[in-house]
Design a protein around this motif. Structure first.
Motif, PDB file in Angstrom:
ATOM      1  N   ASN A 422       2.208   7.723 -14.414  1.00 33.16           N
ATOM      2  CA  ASN A 422       2.928   6.775 -15.249  1.00 33.16           C
ATOM      3  C   ASN A 422       3.197   5.503 -14.447  1.00 33.16           C
ATOM      4  OD1 ASN A 422       5.684   6.884 -13.946  1.00 33.16           O
ATOM      5  ND2 ASN A 422       5.571   9.031 -14.605  1.00 33.16           N
ATOM      6  N   VAL A 423       3.679   4.487 -15.129  1.00 32.72           N
ATOM      7  CA  VAL A 423       3.861   3.181 -14.497  1.00 32.72           C
ATOM      8  C   VAL A 423       4.863   3.248 -13.351  1.00 32.72           C
ATOM      9  CG1 VAL A 423       4.757   0.850 -14.873  1.00 32.72           C
ATOM     10  CG2 VAL A 423       3.161   1.863 -16.522  1.00 32.72           C
ATOM     11  N   MET A 424       6.002   3.889 -13.544  1.00 27.88           N
ATOM     12  CA  MET A 424       7.043   3.892 -12.515  1.00 27.88           C
ATOM     13  C   MET A 424       6.587   4.606 -11.249  1.00 27.88           C
ATOM     14  SD  MET A 424       9.583   2.097 -13.431  1.00 27.88           S
ATOM     15  CE  MET A 424      10.888   2.642 -12.319  1.00 27.88           C
ATOM     16  N   ASP A 428       5.489   2.330  -7.431  1.00 27.97           N
ATOM     17  CA  ASP A 428       6.113   2.508  -6.123  1.00 27.97           C
ATOM     18  C   ASP A 428       5.207   3.211  -5.122  1.00 27.97           C
ATOM     19  OD1 ASP A 428       8.434   1.321  -7.124  1.00 27.97           O
ATOM     20  OD2 ASP A 428       9.212   3.233  -7.857  1.00 27.97           O
ATOM     21  N   ASP A 429       3.956   3.454  -5.493  1.00 28.71           N
ATOM     22  CA  ASP A 429       3.009   4.169  -4.635  1.00 28.71           C
ATOM     23  C   ASP A 429       1.989   3.169  -4.103  1.00 28.71           C
ATOM     24  OD1 ASP A 429       1.089   5.720  -3.458  1.00 28.71           O
ATOM     25  OD2 ASP A 429       0.895   7.142  -5.117  1.00 28.71           O
ATOM     26  N   ALA A 430       2.020   2.932  -2.806  1.00 32.95           N
ATOM     27  CA  ALA A 430       1.123   1.944  -2.200  1.00 32.95           C
ATOM     28  C   ALA A 430      -0.335   2.313  -2.354  1.00 32.95           C
ATOM     29  CB  ALA A 430       1.465   1.776  -0.719  1.00 32.95           C
ATOM     30  N   GLY A 431      -0.627   3.594  -2.589  1.00 33.23           N
ATOM     31  CA  GLY A 431      -2.008   4.029  -2.722  1.00 33.23           C
ATOM     32  C   GLY A 431      -2.431   4.310  -4.147  1.00 33.23           C
ATOM     33  N   HIS A 509      -5.721  13.307  -7.355  1.00 34.53           N
ATOM     34  CA  HIS A 509      -4.775  13.479  -8.452  1.00 34.53           C
ATOM     35  C   HIS A 509      -3.503  14.187  -7.957  1.00 34.53           C
ATOM     36  CE1 HIS A 509      -3.482  13.991 -12.540  1.00 34.53           C
ATOM     37  NE2 HIS A 509      -3.169  15.221 -12.255  1.00 34.53           N
ATOM     38  N   PRO A 510      -2.292  13.707  -8.364  1.00 32.22           N
ATOM     39  CA  PRO A 510      -2.077  12.644  -9.329  1.00 32.22           C
ATOM     40  C   PRO A 510      -1.924  11.256  -8.710  1.00 32.22           C
ATOM     41  CG  PRO A 510      -0.005  13.710  -8.858  1.00 32.22           C
ATOM     42  CD  PRO A 510      -1.048  14.411  -8.027  1.00 32.22           C
ATOM     43  N   ARG A 511      -1.915  11.172  -7.372  1.00 34.26           N
ATOM     44  CA  ARG A 511      -1.757   9.869  -6.757  1.00 34.26           C
ATOM     45  C   ARG A 511      -2.987   9.525  -5.945  1.00 34.26           C
ATOM     46  NH1 ARG A 511       4.588   9.425  -4.861  1.00 34.26           N
ATOM     47  NH2 ARG A 511       5.486  10.209  -6.787  1.00 34.26           N
ATOM     48  N   LEU A 512      -3.069   8.257  -5.559  1.00 35.30           N
ATOM     49  CA  LEU A 512      -4.215   7.778  -4.819  1.00 35.30           C
ATOM     50  C   LEU A 512      -3.758   7.426  -3.409  1.00 35.30           C
ATOM     51  CD1 LEU A 512      -5.491   5.352  -7.586  1.00 35.30           C
ATOM     52  CD2 LEU A 512      -6.018   7.741  -7.303  1.00 35.30           C
TER      53      LEU A 512
END
Length: 536
Positions: A422-424, A428-431, A509-512
């Motif tokens: 999601n957007v939030m 806040d995730d630099a990657g 997944h779920p972050r880069l």
């Protein structure tokens, strides 16, 4: 070179209003919701917002069946809500584009109700009516894009009317001068209200062969293809008289400063570029959809880019599209590991890019349970048509109930990973994909080579697509590894002193997350699997 216009340097962001943000708690997105989220679009770094149709509609095809070209559907708000959105967008430096639907209206439009009332009604010829064939069947063999015949029998008046989509979407007759004048007046209504341009729906279909002959069979049709593909649209699309209609639309737009017309046109490149017209009488941007179906390898993409660049008229400004409300999402087409590479491609090619909502989050298609399918095309052709609901799901804003999209159950299901994707979370995730897209858009603004520079091929050998963007003395190199294996690129001499300005993050997944990679060692650039690098 004259100073480029905003629609040449800018990035367009498509909003699907039903699914962007719901301000009134009915599960459907609305204009007030879009207004409340404009700061997100400013922070993202886009320049213009295109809204899919917001006009009054029975919603048989979710707004592409227009019942009033000069109003706002109550589901989305009021004209006053539109004015507030327009003012808020302009105050933030954002342009606002609307979807114009000239090929067909709703069967509930007052014009069609009059047209259908009798053969002698003054508006009868505002739509396309034909007598039955000698056997009593449809006038010809034309097919609907949503399956079945494109003709609907009207027992009360003893004729068929044409609809290339749903029977609830009768085709307007652009050969009728009164209809043409009424539609052009509708465009003026919105230009007078401050709209900065239009995306024009199915533009290449808006006029038909005057004699309505049968379309020829498609020799390449096979089982598993849609009904519409059984025939070649030789007489139902892309007719020579189309340019006269476009010239009339362009004359209307040119009466207002810096307005833009963008045409939805699914045609081969040689025919697509004809819609630029001659001497400034075409659409400013005939949508280039060829990346949507391109083979995802370096050679095929390089050839596509070169073919398109080579076919453009001298005064034709290019544009590129990687996703929209009708086609599978890019993250599902090329795979999640290549989604950021695809974004780097889209935003560094020469011309105006259009970004579809949610692609900046790396959203894939969302599977829709059978009982919740709403797309009329998928319901009519469940075995062959793509279910467009899969790319129209609500925008996930945060991890709160209903992803911050609404306070109630949304009209379509959320992406199943909405609590993480999601957007939030990504903001806040630099990657994250969102952070990467925001940084890439900032680089477009900072480097004239990326916004208005020329395009030059560097390499398309193996799995690496590389090209240069150049403006005056500024030169930028983009290198895209389209494979899941490490690759190298021998840098041209002029690029050896460049340094990585931006690299795509590996997708996990779920972050880069991951290291930057892509360090130039002498004249060789190393690319990690599924990595793109921008050198500046």
């Amino acid at each position: 070179m004259t100073e480029p216009l905003w629609w040449q340097t800018g990035v367009i962001y498509q909003v699907y209003p039903r699914s962007f943000a719901d301000a009134n708690g009915d599960g459907i997105g609305d204009l007030a919701g879009i207004t409340a989220r404009l700061d997100y679009l400013v922070d993202l770094g886009v320049d213009a917002v295109w809204l899919s149709p917001i006009f009054p509609s029975p919603m048989a095809d979710f707004g592409y069946d227009v019942a009033d070209y000069c109003g706002v559907d109550p589901r989305f708000g009021t004209l006053a809500d539109f004015d507030r959105l327009r003012d808020a967008a302009h105050a933030r430096g954002l342009k606002l584009l609307l979807d114009f639907v000239p090929n067909h209206s709703s069967s509930e439009h007052p014009w069609f109700l009059e047209s259908r009332s009798s053969r002698t009604n003054p508006k009868r010829d505002w739509y396309i009516w034909r007598d039955p064939a000698p056997d009593g069947g449809p006038p010809n063999n034309w097919q609907s894009y949503f399956g079945g015949s494109a003709w609907e029998w009207d027992a009360a008046t003893g004729q068929y009317y044409l609809h290339q989509f749903l029977k609830e979407q009768p085709e307007l007759n652009w050969r009728n001068p009164e209809l043409r004048a009424a539609m052009l007046d509708a465009m003026r209504f919105w230009f007078d209200r401050g709209v900065d341009g239009f995306r024009i729906d199915v533009l290449w279909l808006a006029i038909k062969h005057p004699d309505f002959p049968d379309n020829p069979a498609n020799p390449d049709w096979r089982v598993g293809m849609q009904d519409i593909e059984r025939l070649l649209p030789a007489h139902s699309a892309d007719q020579p008289e189309m340019m006269g209609i476009i010239a009339a639309m362009r004359e209307v737009a040119d009466a207002y400063p810096e307005r833009v017309l963008i045409g939805e046109i699914y045609l081969p490149i040689p025919r697509l570029v004809a819609y630029y017209g001659e001497g400034g009488n075409g659409v400013h941007l005939p949508f280039n959809f060829h990346l949507l179906d391109a083979r995802w390898d370096a050679g095929a993409l390089a050839q596509l880019i070169a073919d398109y660049e080579g076919a453009l008229p001298a005064d034709g400004w290019p544009n590129w599209v990687l996703g929209n409300h009708d086609k599978p999402r890019v993250a599902s087409r090329v795979g999640p590991a290549q989604a950021a590479v695809a974004m780097l491609l889209l935003l560094t090619l020469r011309g105006t890019p259009t970004l579809y909502q949610g692609d900046e989050l790396g959203m894939p298609n969302v599977a829709i349970p059978p009982e919740r399918v709403q797309d009329p095309q998928a319901l009519r052709e469940p075995d062959t048509a793509f279910n467009r609901d899969e790319v129209r799901t609500p925008m996930p804003w945060d991890a709160s109930a209903h992803a911050g999209f609404s306070t109630v159950e949304p009209w379509l299901p959320l992406n199943p990973d909405w609590a993480e994707r999601n957007v939030m979370v990504q903001r806040d995730d630099a990657g994250s994909m969102l952070t990467f897209t925001r940084a890439l858009l900032a680089l477009r603004r900072a480097h004239r080579a990326l916004s208005v520079g020329s395009w030059h091929a560097v390499s398309s050998d193996g799995a690496v697509l590389a090209y240069e963007r150049r403006h005056s003395e500024e030169r930028v190199l983009v290198a895209l590894n389209l494979s899941n294996a490490a690759q190298t690129l021998v840098l041209p001499a002029w690029a050896e002193t460049l340094t990585p300005a931006l690299t795509t993050p590996p997708t996990r997944h779920p972050r880069l997350r991951g290291d930057d990679g892509g360090i130039a060692d002498g004249a060789v650039l190393s690319l990690a699997p599924n990595q793109g690098i921008l050198l500046a």
